[in-house]
Design a protein around this motif. Sequence first.
Motif, PDB file in Angstrom:
ATOM      1  N   ILE A 169      -8.838 -48.666  36.600  1.00  0.00           N
ATOM      2  CA  ILE A 169      -9.502 -47.451  37.087  1.00  0.00           C
ATOM      3  C   ILE A 169      -9.229 -47.226  38.575  1.00  0.00           C
ATOM      4  CG2 ILE A 169     -11.268 -47.534  35.315  1.00  0.00           C
ATOM      5  CD1 ILE A 169     -12.493 -48.186  38.729  1.00  0.00           C
ATOM      6  N   VAL A 170      -8.954 -48.296  39.300  1.00  0.00           N
ATOM      7  CA  VAL A 170      -8.670 -48.158  40.727  1.00  0.00           C
ATOM      8  C   VAL A 170      -7.322 -47.468  40.931  1.00  0.00           C
ATOM      9  CG1 VAL A 170      -8.293 -49.400  42.904  1.00  0.00           C
ATOM     10  CG2 VAL A 170     -10.046 -50.188  41.290  1.00  0.00           C
ATOM     11  N   VAL A 171      -6.315 -47.900  40.200  1.00  0.00           N
ATOM     12  CA  VAL A 171      -4.979 -47.326  40.342  1.00  0.00           C
ATOM     13  C   VAL A 171      -4.960 -45.883  39.836  1.00  0.00           C
ATOM     14  CG1 VAL A 171      -2.571 -47.511  39.609  1.00  0.00           C
ATOM     15  CG2 VAL A 171      -3.865 -49.577  40.190  1.00  0.00           C
ATOM     16  N   ARG A 172      -5.547 -45.635  38.665  1.00  0.00           N
ATOM     17  CA  ARG A 172      -5.586 -44.266  38.140  1.00  0.00           C
ATOM     18  C   ARG A 172      -6.429 -43.361  39.032  1.00  0.00           C
ATOM     19  NH1 ARG A 172      -6.452 -46.817  33.074  1.00  0.00           N
ATOM     20  NH2 ARG A 172      -8.590 -46.020  33.056  1.00  0.00           N
ATOM     21  N   ILE A 228      -5.347 -39.814  40.949  1.00  0.00           N
ATOM     22  CA  ILE A 228      -6.092 -38.551  40.904  1.00  0.00           C
ATOM     23  C   ILE A 228      -6.431 -38.086  42.314  1.00  0.00           C
ATOM     24  CG2 ILE A 228      -8.253 -37.473  40.161  1.00  0.00           C
ATOM     25  CD1 ILE A 228      -8.212 -39.433  37.760  1.00  0.00           C
ATOM     26  N   ALA A 229      -6.869 -39.019  43.151  1.00  0.00           N
ATOM     27  CA  ALA A 229      -7.227 -38.676  44.531  1.00  0.00           C
ATOM     28  C   ALA A 229      -6.021 -38.176  45.308  1.00  0.00           C
ATOM     29  CB  ALA A 229      -7.839 -39.892  45.223  1.00  0.00           C
ATOM     30  N   ARG A 230      -4.852 -38.727  45.029  1.00  0.00           N
ATOM     31  CA  ARG A 230      -3.629 -38.316  45.716  1.00  0.00           C
ATOM     32  C   ARG A 230      -3.294 -36.847  45.419  1.00  0.00           C
ATOM     33  NH1 ARG A 230       0.259 -38.610  49.743  1.00  0.00           N
ATOM     34  NH2 ARG A 230       2.267 -37.976  48.891  1.00  0.00           N
ATOM     35  N   GLU A 231      -3.591 -36.403  44.201  1.00  0.00           N
ATOM     36  CA  GLU A 231      -3.369 -34.997  43.865  1.00  0.00           C
ATOM     37  C   GLU A 231      -4.255 -34.090  44.714  1.00  0.00           C
ATOM     38  OE1 GLU A 231      -3.999 -34.560  39.712  1.00  0.00           O
ATOM     39  OE2 GLU A 231      -2.265 -35.775  39.133  1.00  0.00           O
ATOM     40  N   ARG A 232      -5.464 -34.538  44.994  1.00  0.00           N
ATOM     41  CA  ARG A 232      -6.395 -33.754  45.798  1.00  0.00           C
ATOM     42  C   ARG A 232      -6.076 -33.863  47.291  1.00  0.00           C
ATOM     43  NH1 ARG A 232     -11.923 -36.314  43.219  1.00  0.00           N
ATOM     44  NH2 ARG A 232     -11.581 -35.746  41.028  1.00  0.00           N
ATOM     45  N   LEU A 233      -5.575 -35.025  47.697  1.00  0.00           N
ATOM     46  CA  LEU A 233      -5.354 -35.315  49.116  1.00  0.00           C
ATOM     47  C   LEU A 233      -3.878 -35.669  49.328  1.00  0.00           C
ATOM     48  CD1 LEU A 233      -8.460 -37.656  49.454  1.00  0.00           C
ATOM     49  CD2 LEU A 233      -8.284 -35.370  50.462  1.00  0.00           C
ATOM     50  N   ALA A 273       3.399 -48.757  38.868  1.00  0.00           N
ATOM     51  CA  ALA A 273       4.705 -48.258  38.421  1.00  0.00           C
ATOM     52  C   ALA A 273       4.576 -47.099  37.426  1.00  0.00           C
ATOM     53  CB  ALA A 273       5.503 -49.395  37.788  1.00  0.00           C
ATOM     54  N   LYS A 274       3.447 -47.027  36.726  1.00  0.00           N
ATOM     55  CA  LYS A 274       3.237 -45.949  35.756  1.00  0.00           C
ATOM     56  C   LYS A 274       2.839 -44.636  36.420  1.00  0.00           C
ATOM     57  CE  LYS A 274       1.589 -49.144  32.161  1.00  0.00           C
ATOM     58  NZ  LYS A 274       0.417 -49.507  31.318  1.00  0.00           N
ATOM     59  N   GLU A 275       2.394 -44.696  37.683  1.00  0.00           N
ATOM     60  CA  GLU A 275       1.906 -43.505  38.383  1.00  0.00           C
ATOM     61  C   GLU A 275       2.973 -43.025  39.364  1.00  0.00           C
ATOM     62  OE1 GLU A 275      -0.771 -42.177  37.383  1.00  0.00           O
ATOM     63  OE2 GLU A 275      -1.678 -43.819  36.255  1.00  0.00           O
ATOM     64  N   GLU A 276       3.765 -42.062  38.936  1.00  0.00           N
ATOM     65  CA  GLU A 276       4.863 -41.554  39.751  1.00  0.00           C
ATOM     66  C   GLU A 276       4.369 -40.997  41.085  1.00  0.00           C
ATOM     67  OE1 GLU A 276       8.751 -40.723  40.813  1.00  0.00           O
ATOM     68  OE2 GLU A 276       8.007 -41.868  39.084  1.00  0.00           O
ATOM     69  N   ILE A 277       3.169 -40.425  41.092  1.00  0.00           N
ATOM     70  CA  ILE A 277       2.641 -39.792  42.288  1.00  0.00           C
ATOM     71  C   ILE A 277       2.336 -40.806  43.400  1.00  0.00           C
ATOM     72  CG2 ILE A 277       0.188 -39.892  41.658  1.00  0.00           C
ATOM     73  CD1 ILE A 277      -0.040 -37.012  42.732  1.00  0.00           C
ATOM     74  N   LEU A 305       1.800 -45.776  48.413  1.00  0.00           N
ATOM     75  CA  LEU A 305       0.896 -46.898  48.167  1.00  0.00           C
ATOM     76  C   LEU A 305       1.608 -48.222  48.438  1.00  0.00           C
ATOM     77  CD1 LEU A 305      -1.674 -47.339  45.359  1.00  0.00           C
ATOM     78  CD2 LEU A 305       0.002 -49.160  45.709  1.00  0.00           C
ATOM     79  N   GLU A 306       0.922 -49.097  49.147  1.00  0.00           N
ATOM     80  CA  GLU A 306       1.438 -50.440  49.434  1.00  0.00           C
ATOM     81  C   GLU A 306       0.484 -51.471  48.838  1.00  0.00           C
ATOM     82  OE1 GLU A 306       1.996 -53.479  53.244  1.00  0.00           O
ATOM     83  OE2 GLU A 306       1.853 -51.314  53.592  1.00  0.00           O
ATOM     84  N   ILE A 307       1.043 -52.365  48.027  1.00  0.00           N
ATOM     85  CA  ILE A 307       0.243 -53.443  47.438  1.00  0.00           C
ATOM     86  C   ILE A 307       0.266 -54.654  48.364  1.00  0.00           C
ATOM     87  CG2 ILE A 307       0.036 -55.056  45.505  1.00  0.00           C
ATOM     88  CD1 ILE A 307       1.306 -52.921  43.732  1.00  0.00           C
TER      89      ILE A 307
END
Length: 353
Positions: free
Chosen positions: A20-23, A27-32, A51-55, A60-62
């Motif tokens: 839920i953190v990554v997803r 979602i937040a990146r779309e807004r911001l 890797a599943k989230e193209e956006i 993002l840095e792990i």
Amino acid sequence: MSDPLIIALDGMGGDGAPDIVVRGAAIARERLPQARFLLFGKSELLEPLVAKEEILKDCLEIRHTDQVVTGDDKPSYALRYLKESSMRKAIDAVHDKEAHCCVSAGNTGALMALAMFGLRTLPGVSRPAICSFFPTRKGETCMLDLGANVECGADNLVQFAVMGEVFARTVMGIAKPTVGLLNIGTEDLKGRDEIRLAAAMLRQSALPINFAGFVEGDGITAGVVDVVVTDGFTGNVALKTAEGMSRLISGFLREAFQSSLPAKIGYLFARRAVAKLRYRVDPRRYNGAVLLGLNGIAVKSHGGTDDIGFANAISVAADMYLQGFIEKMKVDFETLAGEGTAVDASATTGVAS
């Protein structure tokens, strides 16, 4: 292009972490679109999800860490022995000016302890408070404290009023928010001594606070004021009662619509209205409890939320930074410190100043 907004995330905190953190970050990146993320946690778990989230590819840095604060860890244990945990590292990123704010869905007690140790409190703040939103008939109201401080004196309640008023202005966008003290009645003679003394202090203060007096429990959801101030014991009981009542009503509605064939048919006609009701009381919309009074922005997401709720918590943290919350808090507390705590005894209605 806007300046980047860097948000530190505890990738391992919460019941649904790290998914839920990554997803939620996606979602937040779309807004911001200006957001960048520092994601702390176990890289072997985080990398496949990211890797599943193209956006999130270039924003993002792990940062790997093996330690995790669990829901059962005591705050003292987290402070002493979990210095390399994902929660601690996210807070440290704010302290070290690598990030502008941090968000975690982990252990509330541990987060408060680690944040107080890592970020310290603002000058003039003796105790931080937990603040969150409530849905009301008129829209939204915020309430604090929701559990950080079981017992509070008049000075603490006045400080909470300052914090809540600035929060309502900066995050909720209310130009002149009204502030009320939660009490067992609206009359001046009602309530404990510290509540009445806090009311007298707020009435005489030169702070730009629109103090509306006392508010009863039913005034919270009625939207009587924009900011409800109380001690952590009372606030936490009120919060849990409201959450339980919401679940109870939802259960009653579900049972009613499933009780008979005519009821099920009726649901087909009423489903748009039911969907509107569900949206109004959806706890994900109000997710994001803020640790106010710290010299840095830390937001606590509900541990049982989903990706949408976590994204909303990220949005709260972002709004606080973008609206200059910490700077505005410092200005008001400088004014409060300049006033001292002297109160005209006649204004306290029988309470010694």
